[in-house]
Design a protein around this motif. Structure first.
Motif, PDB file in Angstrom:
ATOM      1  N   ARG A 100     -49.324 -47.881  53.842  1.00 14.57           N
ATOM      2  CA  ARG A 100     -50.218 -46.957  54.539  1.00 14.57           C
ATOM      3  C   ARG A 100     -49.434 -45.859  55.247  1.00 14.57           C
ATOM      4  NH1 ARG A 100     -54.221 -48.009  59.653  1.00 14.57           N
ATOM      5  NH2 ARG A 100     -55.725 -46.344  59.216  1.00 14.57           N
ATOM      6  N   GLU A 104     -50.253 -42.576  53.429  1.00 12.36           N
ATOM      7  CA  GLU A 104     -51.409 -42.009  54.137  1.00 12.36           C
ATOM      8  C   GLU A 104     -51.055 -41.412  55.483  1.00 12.36           C
ATOM      9  OE1 GLU A 104     -54.820 -44.587  54.243  1.00 12.36           O
ATOM     10  OE2 GLU A 104     -54.215 -45.591  52.388  1.00 12.36           O
ATOM     11  N   ALA A 123     -47.832 -39.889  48.749  1.00 11.72           N
ATOM     12  CA  ALA A 123     -49.132 -40.420  48.333  1.00 11.72           C
ATOM     13  C   ALA A 123     -49.176 -40.661  46.825  1.00 11.72           C
ATOM     14  CB  ALA A 123     -50.246 -39.455  48.732  1.00 11.72           C
ATOM     15  N   ASN A 167     -55.568 -34.471  57.689  1.00 13.02           N
ATOM     16  CA  ASN A 167     -55.518 -35.346  56.517  1.00 13.02           C
ATOM     17  C   ASN A 167     -56.801 -35.248  55.692  1.00 13.02           C
ATOM     18  OD1 ASN A 167     -52.964 -36.231  57.179  1.00 13.02           O
ATOM     19  ND2 ASN A 167     -53.666 -38.121  58.142  1.00 13.02           N
ATOM     20  N   LYS A 173     -55.249 -38.391  48.190  1.00 13.09           N
ATOM     21  CA  LYS A 173     -54.854 -39.774  47.990  1.00 13.09           C
ATOM     22  C   LYS A 173     -54.870 -40.126  46.506  1.00 13.09           C
ATOM     23  CE  LYS A 173     -56.593 -41.361  52.484  1.00 13.09           C
ATOM     24  NZ  LYS A 173     -57.480 -42.327  53.178  1.00 13.09           N
TER      25      LYS A 173
END
Length: 434
Positions: A100, A104, A123, A167, A173
């Motif tokens: 993560r 992310e 990512a 984000n 993603k």
């Protein structure tokens, strides 16, 4: 308010803590289970591809223990400890926590990371490579108990919550997926350049929110060159003058493995990339990266005609006594390395005639390297014998402007002149704190 927003935007590009501090009694996944040494070794290779050491290992510091200071317009920050120490590093991270943070931009405790930690690129790293990287950092890196230092950035520029919205707007993603119609080498190269290599973090211009203007070849600005921390990261597209258009596949592979070829030499941050990352790449991966980069259509540049070498006018200018101020500085300080013909002694000493960095519209890299020199390229443990020295203490702003203007005009380079004010500005920003 405008100044505050500008400062906050700049803060978004600062590499701040990747890692949350684990409590003393935290579980330590690093200590559980037997490590698969093959997986650990693969993770070590991938960490080199990602150039993790460049940011997370301080000069003379222990590997990946952080502490590297970075100056920003808002204050100094210190890179974090990513060793498997449970108290001060990432020993308390599970593989899911690690993934993560990596992909992310969210740390174990839930705080958002600043996107100069290149998670928008990471990512694209696939699950198998994340697993290998996790294995390496948990079982292949020695734990170091070294507390992370707080940054000097003051409130409100140190706030993290706006990054949630950043984000939402800019983070794409999902791991890289092979492009139909492209061969194995092209797709491998695209995966490395866009993902672990995070080339776009430096070589792609950023938008108004300091996001990369493009994350892959579908965007016209991708890898077209960008100003970053006093250096202009080169154009990596097929542009003839300032990009890779005149570089052969062999030229590019040689540069990635050694940091120098018949066209140019690495300097600035690229020196660290060569030293810590690309020279360790397998021949197959180097070939894949070259295949991908050489496929990119020409973008950017100055719009000038395709470069052709012409030494005559420059040779006349250098006839003793040199007949202009820039030529006089060149004959005194530069000619013995770079030559009357501007060809230098490549790859040992960089050429100036037709060098893409010389032809670039933005002269920041030339000013910076002339003022401050560059670090040693260290290939297979051997430092380069002729690193570029800095001339900040030897030449004043006007002299540096004169000689760079001479070089940018010489040998038919045809690039714009450099002003003393440009030199003074970079001198001030790069010499602060030295």
């Amino acid at each position: 308010m405008k100044k505050m927003l500008k400062g906050l935007g700049a803060a978004l590009c600062v590499a701040l803590p990747f890692i949350a501090r684990a409590p003393a009694d935290a579980a330590t996944p690093a200590a559980t289970g037997a490590a698969d040494q093959t997986l650990v070794q693969r993770g070590a290779y991938l960490a080199q591809l990602g150039d993790c050491a460049a940011c997370h290992t301080a000069p003379k510091g222990k590997p990946f223990a952080g502490g590297l200071p970075m100056n920003t317009p808002m204050g100094r920050i210190y890179v974090t400890n990513i060793t498997p120490d449970a108290r001060t590093g990432i020993g308390g991270y599970t593989e899911a926590d690690f993934a993560r943070a990596l992909r992310e931009g969210v740390a174990k405790d839930g705080h958002n990371l600043y996107p100069a930690m290149p998670y928008p690129s990471y990512a694209k790293v696939d699950d198998d490579d994340v697993k290998a990287l996790y294995a390496f950092f948990m079982h292949g890196v020695a734990p170091v108990q070294q507390a992370n230092r707080e940054s000097d950035i003051k409130w409100p520029l140190n706030m993290r919550w706006p990054l949630m919205f950043w984000n939402m707007a800019f983070l794409e993603k999902g791991a890289y997926r092979d492009k139909p119609g492209k061969d194995v080498a092209w797709n491998r190269g695209a995966y490395l350049v866009q993902g672990l290599g995070h080339c776009g973090s430096c070589h792609t211009p950023r938008g108004v929110a300091f996001q990369e203007s493009a994350l892959d070849e579908s965007g016209s600005a991708f890898l077209s060159g960008a100003l970053l921390d006093g250096w202009f990261a080169s154009n990596l597209t097929g542009e003839h003058n300032t990009g890779l258009g005149r570089w052969s596949d062999e030229d590019l592979r040689t540069f990635l493995k050694t940091g120098a070829n018949r066209h140019a030499s690495a300097f600035g941050a690229m020196t660290s990339v060569i030293n810590n990352s690309t020279q360790a790449m397998s021949d197959q991966d180097v070939a894949a990266v070259s295949t991908y980069l050489k496929s990119l259509p020409p973008v950017g540049g100055t719009g000038a005609a395709a470069y052709t070498y012409d030494p005559q006018a420059t040779k006349v200018s250098l006839d003793r006594p040199a007949n202009d101020a820039g030529a006089r500085v060149y004959t005194a300080y530069c000619m013995h390395c770079h030559g009357v013909d501007g060809h230098g002694f490549a790859p040992m000493l960089a050429p100036l005639a037709g060098n893409p960095n010389v032809l670039a519209k933005d002269a920041s890299s030339l000013i910076n390297v002339t003022l401050n020199g560059t670090g040693d390229l260290v290939i297979d443990g051997v430092p380069s014998p002729f690193p570029m020295p800095g001339f900040a203490a030897v030449l004043d702003d006007q002299q540096i402007a004169d000689v760079l203007s001479f070089v940018r005009a010489g040998w038919n380079n045809g690039a714009p002149a450099v002003g003393a004010a440009e030199v003074a500005k970079l001198r001030q920003s790069t010499q602060a704190g030295r």
